[in-house]
Design a protein around this motif. Sequence first.
Motif, PDB file in Angstrom:
ATOM      1  N   ILE A 124     -18.619  12.764   3.875  1.00 15.55           N
ATOM      2  CA  ILE A 124     -18.984  11.459   4.659  1.00 15.55           C
ATOM      3  C   ILE A 124     -18.859  11.342   5.907  1.00 15.55           C
ATOM      4  CG2 ILE A 124     -18.377   9.125   4.393  1.00 15.55           C
ATOM      5  CD1 ILE A 124     -17.504   9.397   1.403  1.00 15.55           C
ATOM      6  N   ASN A 125     -20.131  10.894   6.616  1.00 14.84           N
ATOM      7  CA  ASN A 125     -20.012  10.592   7.823  1.00 14.84           C
ATOM      8  C   ASN A 125     -19.875   9.215   8.243  1.00 14.84           C
ATOM      9  OD1 ASN A 125     -20.284  10.095  10.658  1.00 14.84           O
ATOM     10  ND2 ASN A 125     -21.805  12.068  10.966  1.00 14.84           N
ATOM     11  N   SER A 126     -18.434   8.810   8.643  1.00 14.44           N
ATOM     12  CA  SER A 126     -17.898   7.526   8.608  1.00 14.44           C
ATOM     13  C   SER A 126     -18.622   6.756   9.646  1.00 14.44           C
ATOM     14  CB  SER A 126     -16.411   7.225   8.564  1.00 14.44           C
ATOM     15  OG  SER A 126     -15.882   7.902   9.649  1.00 14.44           O
ATOM     16  N   GLN A 127     -18.872   7.280  10.852  1.00 14.40           N
ATOM     17  CA  GLN A 127     -19.631   6.924  12.312  1.00 14.40           C
ATOM     18  C   GLN A 127     -20.727   6.291  11.696  1.00 14.40           C
ATOM     19  OE1 GLN A 127     -17.953   5.653  14.888  1.00 14.40           O
ATOM     20  NE2 GLN A 127     -19.908   4.626  15.253  1.00 14.40           N
ATOM     21  N   LEU A 128     -21.544   7.155  10.952  1.00 12.82           N
ATOM     22  CA  LEU A 128     -23.083   6.960  10.402  1.00 12.82           C
ATOM     23  C   LEU A 128     -22.911   5.677   9.573  1.00 12.82           C
ATOM     24  CD1 LEU A 128     -25.100  10.225   9.880  1.00 12.82           C
ATOM     25  CD2 LEU A 128     -25.662   8.204  11.548  1.00 12.82           C
ATOM     26  N   ASP A 129     -22.124   5.770   8.770  1.00 14.15           N
ATOM     27  CA  ASP A 129     -21.943   4.826   7.664  1.00 14.15           C
ATOM     28  C   ASP A 129     -21.710   3.359   8.329  1.00 14.15           C
ATOM     29  OD1 ASP A 129     -21.555   3.909   4.829  1.00 14.15           O
ATOM     30  OD2 ASP A 129     -19.277   3.638   5.287  1.00 14.15           O
ATOM     31  N   LEU A 130     -20.662   3.287   9.465  1.00 16.49           N
ATOM     32  CA  LEU A 130     -20.287   2.116  10.196  1.00 16.49           C
ATOM     33  C   LEU A 130     -21.525   1.440  11.051  1.00 16.49           C
ATOM     34  CD1 LEU A 130     -18.642  -0.161  11.142  1.00 16.49           C
ATOM     35  CD2 LEU A 130     -17.652   1.712  13.016  1.00 16.49           C
ATOM     36  N   ASP A 131     -22.328   2.703  11.602  1.00 10.36           N
ATOM     37  CA  ASP A 131     -23.408   2.116  12.287  1.00 10.36           C
ATOM     38  C   ASP A 131     -24.545   1.550  11.507  1.00 10.36           C
ATOM     39  OD1 ASP A 131     -22.298   2.832  14.710  1.00 10.36           O
ATOM     40  OD2 ASP A 131     -23.248   4.734  15.110  1.00 10.36           O
ATOM     41  N   SER A 132     -24.827   2.187  10.388  1.00  9.56           N
ATOM     42  CA  SER A 132     -25.786   1.492   9.587  1.00  9.56           C
ATOM     43  C   SER A 132     -25.464   0.076   8.852  1.00  9.56           C
ATOM     44  CB  SER A 132     -26.079   2.353   8.284  1.00  9.56           C
ATOM     45  OG  SER A 132     -24.943   2.610   7.691  1.00  9.56           O
ATOM     46  N   PRO A 165     -25.361  -0.156  17.631  1.00 12.58           N
ATOM     47  CA  PRO A 165     -26.594  -0.561  16.944  1.00 12.58           C
ATOM     48  C   PRO A 165     -27.090  -2.041  17.643  1.00 12.58           C
ATOM     49  CG  PRO A 165     -24.856   0.208  15.415  1.00 12.58           C
ATOM     50  CD  PRO A 165     -24.038   0.089  16.680  1.00 12.58           C
ATOM     51  N   TYR A 166     -28.471  -1.995  17.482  1.00 12.88           N
ATOM     52  CA  TYR A 166     -28.952  -3.235  18.048  1.00 12.88           C
ATOM     53  C   TYR A 166     -30.287  -3.578  17.357  1.00 12.88           C
ATOM     54  CZ  TYR A 166     -31.981  -0.422  21.155  1.00 12.88           C
ATOM     55  OH  TYR A 166     -32.803   0.610  21.790  1.00 12.88           O
ATOM     56  N   VAL A 167     -30.905  -4.626  17.419  1.00  6.94           N
ATOM     57  CA  VAL A 167     -32.359  -4.674  17.036  1.00  6.94           C
ATOM     58  C   VAL A 167     -32.978  -5.495  18.130  1.00  6.94           C
ATOM     59  CG1 VAL A 167     -33.628  -6.383  15.499  1.00  6.94           C
ATOM     60  CG2 VAL A 167     -31.983  -4.566  14.597  1.00  6.94           C
ATOM     61  N   GLY A 168     -34.073  -5.113  18.378  1.00  8.34           N
ATOM     62  CA  GLY A 168     -34.878  -6.013  19.442  1.00  8.34           C
ATOM     63  C   GLY A 168     -35.454  -4.873  20.515  1.00  8.34           C
ATOM     64  N   GLU A 169     -35.955  -5.371  21.722  1.00  3.58           N
ATOM     65  CA  GLU A 169     -36.462  -4.513  22.762  1.00  3.58           C
ATOM     66  C   GLU A 169     -35.416  -3.448  23.189  1.00  3.58           C
ATOM     67  OE1 GLU A 169     -38.700  -6.374  25.910  1.00  3.58           O
ATOM     68  OE2 GLU A 169     -38.726  -7.904  24.735  1.00  3.58           O
ATOM     69  N   PRO A 170     -35.905  -2.103  23.420  1.00  2.00           N
ATOM     70  CA  PRO A 170     -34.939  -1.251  24.066  1.00  2.00           C
ATOM     71  C   PRO A 170     -34.367  -1.707  25.243  1.00  2.00           C
ATOM     72  CG  PRO A 170     -36.872  -0.085  23.053  1.00  2.00           C
ATOM     73  CD  PRO A 170     -37.276  -1.507  22.994  1.00  2.00           C
ATOM     74  N   THR A 171     -33.060  -1.309  25.645  1.00  2.00           N
ATOM     75  CA  THR A 171     -32.424  -1.786  26.810  1.00  2.00           C
ATOM     76  C   THR A 171     -32.222  -0.741  27.711  1.00  2.00           C
ATOM     77  OG1 THR A 171     -30.944  -2.994  28.146  1.00  2.00           O
ATOM     78  CG2 THR A 171     -30.311  -2.131  25.762  1.00  2.00           C
ATOM     79  N   ASP A 172     -32.386  -0.621  29.016  1.00  6.06           N
ATOM     80  CA  ASP A 172     -31.704   0.778  29.742  1.00  6.06           C
ATOM     81  C   ASP A 172     -30.336   0.308  30.115  1.00  6.06           C
ATOM     82  OD1 ASP A 172     -34.198   1.610  30.492  1.00  6.06           O
ATOM     83  OD2 ASP A 172     -34.621   0.342  32.403  1.00  6.06           O
ATOM     84  N   HIS A 173     -29.806  -0.574  29.529  1.00 10.09           N
ATOM     85  CA  HIS A 173     -28.228  -0.844  29.743  1.00 10.09           C
ATOM     86  C   HIS A 173     -27.131  -0.761  28.775  1.00 10.09           C
ATOM     87  CE1 HIS A 173     -30.621  -3.683  32.592  1.00 10.09           C
ATOM     88  NE2 HIS A 173     -29.838  -3.074  33.351  1.00 10.09           N
ATOM     89  N   GLU A 200     -15.343 -11.397  12.855  1.00 16.26           N
ATOM     90  CA  GLU A 200     -13.928 -11.051  12.030  1.00 16.26           C
ATOM     91  C   GLU A 200     -14.358 -10.057  11.038  1.00 16.26           C
ATOM     92  OE1 GLU A 200     -12.198 -14.658  10.688  1.00 16.26           O
ATOM     93  OE2 GLU A 200     -12.123 -15.582  12.884  1.00 16.26           O
ATOM     94  N   LYS A 201     -15.535 -10.385  10.394  1.00 18.49           N
ATOM     95  CA  LYS A 201     -16.067  -9.295   9.421  1.00 18.49           C
ATOM     96  C   LYS A 201     -16.301  -7.985  10.001  1.00 18.49           C
ATOM     97  CE  LYS A 201     -15.995 -12.558   6.143  1.00 18.49           C
ATOM     98  NZ  LYS A 201     -14.653 -12.469   5.301  1.00 18.49           N
ATOM     99  N   VAL A 202     -16.796  -8.061  11.100  1.00 19.08           N
ATOM    100  CA  VAL A 202     -17.076  -6.443  11.721  1.00 19.08           C
ATOM    101  C   VAL A 202     -15.639  -5.937  11.934  1.00 19.08           C
ATOM    102  CG1 VAL A 202     -17.843  -5.249  13.763  1.00 19.08           C
ATOM    103  CG2 VAL A 202     -19.386  -7.139  12.679  1.00 19.08           C
ATOM    104  N   SER A 203     -14.772  -6.747  12.656  1.00 19.10           N
ATOM    105  CA  SER A 203     -13.471  -6.054  12.884  1.00 19.10           C
ATOM    106  C   SER A 203     -12.688  -5.589  11.710  1.00 19.10           C
ATOM    107  CB  SER A 203     -12.382  -7.203  13.403  1.00 19.10           C
ATOM    108  OG  SER A 203     -10.993  -6.963  13.503  1.00 19.10           O
ATOM    109  N   GLY A 204     -13.066  -6.196  10.517  1.00 19.14           N
ATOM    110  CA  GLY A 204     -12.450  -5.373   9.180  1.00 19.14           C
ATOM    111  C   GLY A 204     -13.118  -4.199   8.809  1.00 19.14           C
ATOM    112  N   LEU A 205     -14.282  -3.900   9.378  1.00 18.28           N
ATOM    113  CA  LEU A 205     -14.942  -2.714   9.161  1.00 18.28           C
ATOM    114  C   LEU A 205     -14.693  -1.592   9.939  1.00 18.28           C
ATOM    115  CD1 LEU A 205     -18.794  -4.048   9.033  1.00 18.28           C
ATOM    116  CD2 LEU A 205     -17.258  -3.605   7.107  1.00 18.28           C
ATOM    117  N   LEU A 206     -13.948  -2.106  11.156  1.00 21.21           N
ATOM    118  CA  LEU A 206     -13.544  -0.872  12.131  1.00 21.21           C
ATOM    119  C   LEU A 206     -12.393  -0.342  12.020  1.00 21.21           C
ATOM    120  CD1 LEU A 206     -14.556  -2.926  15.353  1.00 21.21           C
ATOM    121  CD2 LEU A 206     -15.879  -1.280  14.083  1.00 21.21           C
TER     122      LEU A 206
END
Length: 137
Positions: A1-9, A44-52, A131-137
């Motif tokens: 299991i790739n846990s970083q991929l899992d988290l990112d998804s 991870p993000y949704v929207g226009e790509p950013t240079d930053h 808070e929910k995201v914190s619980g995933l990390l």
Amino acid sequence: INSQLDLDSKLYAICELLEKHVNHYDWVGFYFKNGNKEELKLGPYVGEPTDHTIIPFGKGICGQVAVSNENFVVPDVSAQDNYIACSITVKAEIVVPIFVNGENIGQIDIDSKTPDPFTKADERFLEFICEKVSGLL
Ligand code: SME
């Protein structure tokens, strides 16, 4: 299991849900502290790509939240001196920090094409999400 991929998804799915279901959320993404460096790295993000993809602590709205540990609501980005523009269509921004064991380890960043759209309800809602995201990390 790739846990970083899992988290990112999972994080990507959260971005998608927020962007799709909240009308005034036009760009939704996560930034995280980049290892031991005093900088943020785009997740991870949704929207226009950013240079930053890397933002030094203190720089822009995101970099300021990395050091203040507090929500930052920007009703009008053109009124901000310390602001990093990703797209000229963006009118407003909200950044809410994510804490793990009391440490500010990242944030959710949302841009809006609507002027002054963010309310206390957005802050409370996004704090709940963080808070929910914190619980995933
Ligand atoms: N506007 C942000 C930079 C990130 S983009 O919004 C994706 C800032 O000033 O930190």
